[in-house]
Design an enzyme around this catalytic site. Structure first.
Site, short mmCIF file in Angstrom:
data_model
loop_
_atom_site.label_atom_id
_atom_site.label_comp_id
_atom_site.label_asym_id
_atom_site.label_seq_id
_atom_site.Cartn_x
_atom_site.Cartn_y
_atom_site.Cartn_z
N GLY A 19 0.82 -1.21 0.00
CA GLY A 19 0.00 0.00 0.00
C GLY A 19 0.85 1.25 0.00
N ASP A 148 -1.72 -16.87 -3.97
CA ASP A 148 -2.94 -17.15 -3.22
C ASP A 148 -4.06 -17.52 -4.19
OD1 ASP A 148 -1.58 -16.15 -1.07
OD2 ASP A 148 -2.66 -14.23 -0.98
N ILE A 149 -4.89 -18.48 -3.81
CA ILE A 149 -6.03 -18.85 -4.66
C ILE A 149 -6.95 -17.64 -4.84
CG2 ILE A 149 -8.14 -20.24 -4.74
CD1 ILE A 149 -6.60 -22.46 -3.37
N LYS A 188 19.57 -12.68 -0.56
CA LYS A 188 19.19 -13.80 -1.41
C LYS A 188 18.09 -13.39 -2.41
CE LYS A 188 21.80 -17.14 0.14
NZ LYS A 188 22.81 -17.73 -0.76
N THR A 189 18.31 -13.73 -3.67
CA THR A 189 17.37 -13.33 -4.72
C THR A 189 16.37 -14.43 -5.08
OG1 THR A 189 18.72 -14.13 -6.57
CG2 THR A 189 19.17 -11.90 -5.77
N LYS A 224 21.80 -9.45 -11.34
CA LYS A 224 21.39 -10.85 -11.26
C LYS A 224 19.87 -10.97 -11.31
CE LYS A 224 21.96 -14.83 -8.21
NZ LYS A 224 22.48 -15.25 -6.90
N CYS A 386 -14.17 10.49 19.17
CA CYS A 386 -15.32 9.62 19.05
C CYS A 386 -15.64 8.98 20.40
CB CYS A 386 -15.11 8.61 17.93
SG CYS A 386 -16.66 8.03 17.26
N LEU A 387 -15.22 7.73 20.64
CA LEU A 387 -15.42 7.14 21.96
C LEU A 387 -14.76 8.01 23.03
CD1 LEU A 387 -16.33 4.69 23.66
CD2 LEU A 387 -14.09 3.69 23.24
N GLU A 410 -24.51 2.11 25.26
CA GLU A 410 -23.67 1.05 24.67
C GLU A 410 -23.07 0.17 25.78
OE1 GLU A 410 -20.31 2.46 22.36
OE2 GLU A 410 -19.85 0.44 21.62
N HIS A 513 -13.93 11.66 13.39
CA HIS A 513 -12.54 11.15 13.36
C HIS A 513 -11.67 12.08 12.53
CE1 HIS A 513 -13.08 7.14 15.20
NE2 HIS A 513 -14.31 7.23 14.72
N GLU A 515 -8.59 12.24 12.36
CA GLU A 515 -7.36 11.61 11.88
C GLU A 515 -7.45 11.19 10.41
OE1 GLU A 515 -9.45 10.37 14.08
OE2 GLU A 515 -9.48 8.16 14.16
N1 GLN Z 1 -18.68 2.92 20.22
C1 GLN Z 1 -19.01 4.29 20.00
C2 GLN Z 1 -20.18 4.44 19.06
O1 GLN Z 1 -20.52 3.51 18.38
C3 GLN Z 1 -17.81 5.05 19.46
C4 GLN Z 1 -17.39 4.63 18.10
C5 GLN Z 1 -16.03 5.12 17.72
O2 GLN Z 1 -15.26 5.55 18.55
N2 GLN Z 1 -15.71 5.08 16.44
O3 GLN Z 1 -20.79 5.48 19.00
#
Ligand code: GLN
Length: 553
Positions: A19, A148-149, A188-189, A224, A386-387, A410, A513, A515
């Site tokens: 990747g 891999d198959i 090793k090649t 080589k 998030c969480l 939850e 998120h 990130e």
């Molecule tokens: N478990 C929490 C929810 O479903 C947070 C999810 C998460 O952090 N991506 O809302």
């Protein structure tokens, strides 16, 4: 003009960084002024990675359109500007799902439905769809390892693409391993030779070999490999392990990879400009100081579960010439044995910032709440994602607002005080699977908040989501009365998106998120500001420690 493709396959073993190699090729082609698109085929039968455990699969990367994809798409977004959506990551499961749907509808007019041509046609159509949006070059990564198959239909499809489009429009890049054998003191090649032969057996002659090794490949090794694998000598590209992944495109450029791909594709392009990447790598390797962040989560023993998170923190640190030191702390290990047990504190001392990332399920929650309490009370910069935002709200409700059994439905469906809940629970809608809030949502920021300042005064932003539960606005008055600020909501005010604690050096939780949108050359503002606050905390702490030691002396 015909669409042009670079096909990236992998051999010998998995986890060689296919990747990253594909993303680096994209980065180099963009540096030559070309528009690239990128896609990945995953040979497993799950329809997408959305339901797979982070331990199995690593992070689930989310695109703007809400597709739950392979984490390699995160590399593609960080290294290129390719527009990615659910069209850019297909699994065998998705391909078969589409075919079976058509078969049930009678689209095949009574014909026998077969791997060749029906599955391969579906794969080729998916490639054409992605390349048709104006890209100069489409880079297609085939997941899995040759032999891999499962990957056979994909390899057959790219073989056919070469037949249809010709050599001048297709390049086969194969990533292999050249291991160092300590006993013989030799590289090793043979594994590379076998892997290239395996590919040849299914009709694909590799054009370019990216040879992963832990040390540079000497010229005679390259000669080589070229001889035995039937490629040009300059098409044997060394892919030596480097300390920062952001150096990979630069090393490939040194080996002439972009020039070679353009030559094989009969494509004329401007000279490469990699100056910003060179500057980035220089900053990675020449930090002025360091910043230490504790990540308190539940999948910490497998770093791939938080791939984008680690990258986004790195982007924030490197943009400020800092070296990022991350310590992963298993949340369960921070739980108190008795109500007064504060032994977890010793595990949290000495970090410049604390972060609780996303996660699902009950395990470790009480440990996260302890970590958040510590950050809030000791004025340590805190970033909850998030969480990590949901738990920050629960901690605040319990320890500041006095709702001792505050929880998320939850973790405790019977809780009297569901600070975090599913909006639909109240409406009495029964739901199973496929009910997450996914992908890009607009968020309106409160003026002058920490968030608005981080985003440079913006009032409207867009960020990506992947969660089921939400902040319960019935508790808003109580929490804001206690001093919490809701600084971001959806435009219709249904969902709370950002919370913060004014008066704390940096305490921010977001339901999305961030990130997923951070890039090395465009660090995400929330990560940049969190790192900056953490570094300030470090300097203040070190200054006070040195005063203390002087006094003692
Ligand atoms: N478990 C929490 C929810 O479903 C947070 C999810 C998460 O952090 N991506 O809302």
């Amino acid at each position: 003009m015909s669409a042009k493709y670079v096909f990236v396959t992998g051999g010998v073993v998995s986890s060689l960084g296919k990747g990253l190699a594909a993303a680096s090729i994209g980065c180099l082609l963009e540096s030559r002024g070309l528009r690239v698109n990128m896609m990945k085929f995953d040979p497993y039968l799950n329809v997408d990675p959305g339901t797979m455990s982070p331990f199995q699969h690593g992070e689930v990367f989310v695109t703007d359109d809400g597709a739950e994809t392979d984490l390699d798409l995160g590399h593609y977004e960080r290294f290129t500007h390719a527009p990615l959506s659910r069209d850019n990551n297909l699994t065998t499961g998705r391909i078969y799902e589409q075919i079976i749907l058509k078969e049930r509808r009678g689209d095949y007019l009574g014909k026998t439905v077969q791997v060749i041509p029906h599955v391969t046609n579906e794969i080729k159509n998916a490639m054409r769809k992605v390349s048709s949006n104006g890209a100069d070059v489409t880079i297609v990564e085939i997941g899995g390892t040759v032999g891999d198959i499962e990957s056979l239909p994909f390899l057959e499809a790219i073989r056919q693409m070469r037949q249809e489009l010709g050599r001048e429009n297709t390049v086969f890049v194969h990533l292999t391993l050249v291991p160092w054998i300590a006993a013989a003191q030799e590289l090793k090649t043979k594994p590379t030779q076998h892997s290239v032969k395996e590919l040849l057996g299914i009709g694909i002659q590799a054009d370019i070999l990216l040879c992963r090794s832990d040390r540079p490949l000497p010229r005679d090794m390259k000669q080589k490999i070229a001889l035995f694998c039937n490629v040009e000598e300059k098409a044997v590209i060394g892919a030596t392990t480097v300390p920062s992944i952001y150096e990979v495109p630069l090393r490939f450029a040194d080996e002439g990879l972009d020039a070679l791909i353009l030559k094989y594709l009969h494509k004329v392009a401007p000279e490469s400009d990699m100056n910003r990447w060179k500057d980035l790598v220089h900053r990675c390797y020449n930090p002025r100081d360091e910043v230490s962040i504790a990540i308190v989560g539940k999948y910490v023993e497998y770093e791939d579960s938080y791939k984008s998170l680690k990258e986004a923190l790195t982007h924030g640190a490197v943009s400020q010439h800092l070296k990022l030191k991350v310590t992963w702390i298993e949340a369960e290990g921070l739980e108190s044995k008795t109500p007064d047990d504060k032994s977890y504190e010793s595990q949290l001392e000495g970090f410049d910032g604390i972060l609780v990332p996303g996660g699902f399920g009950k395990r470790g929650i009480e440990g996260m709440l302890n970590a958040i309490r510590y950050a809030r009370e000791k004025q340590v910069p805190y970033f909850g994602i998030c969480l990590g935002m949901q738990t920050a709200c629960i901690e605040f409700a319990r320890n500041v607002c006095g709702l001792k059994d505050a929880n998320s439905s939850e973790f405790d469906p019977a809780s009297q005080h569901r600070i975090i809940y599913k909006l639909r629970e109240l409406l009495g809608v029964e739901e199973m699977g496929g009910t997450m809030r996914l992908g890009a949502w607009t968020c309106i920021l409160q003026e002058d908040s920490l968030a608005a300042k981080a985003y440079g005064g913006a009032t409207e932003i867009s960020e990506r989501h992947r969660h089921r539960y939400e902040f319960n606005r019935e508790y808003e008055a109580l929490l804001t009365g206690g001093g919490m600020l809701i600084s971001g909501t959806t435009p219709d005010a249904t969902y709370v998106e950002i919370i913060e604690l004014p008066g704390h050096p940096y305490f921010l939780g977001c339901q999305f998120h961030p990130e997923f949108k951070s890039k090395p050359l465009e660090p995400h503002p929330l990560f940049r500001e969190f790192i900056s606050a953490s570094y300030k905390n470090r300097q203040a702490r070190l200054a006070s420690e040195s005063v203390a030691s002087e006094v003692e002396a």
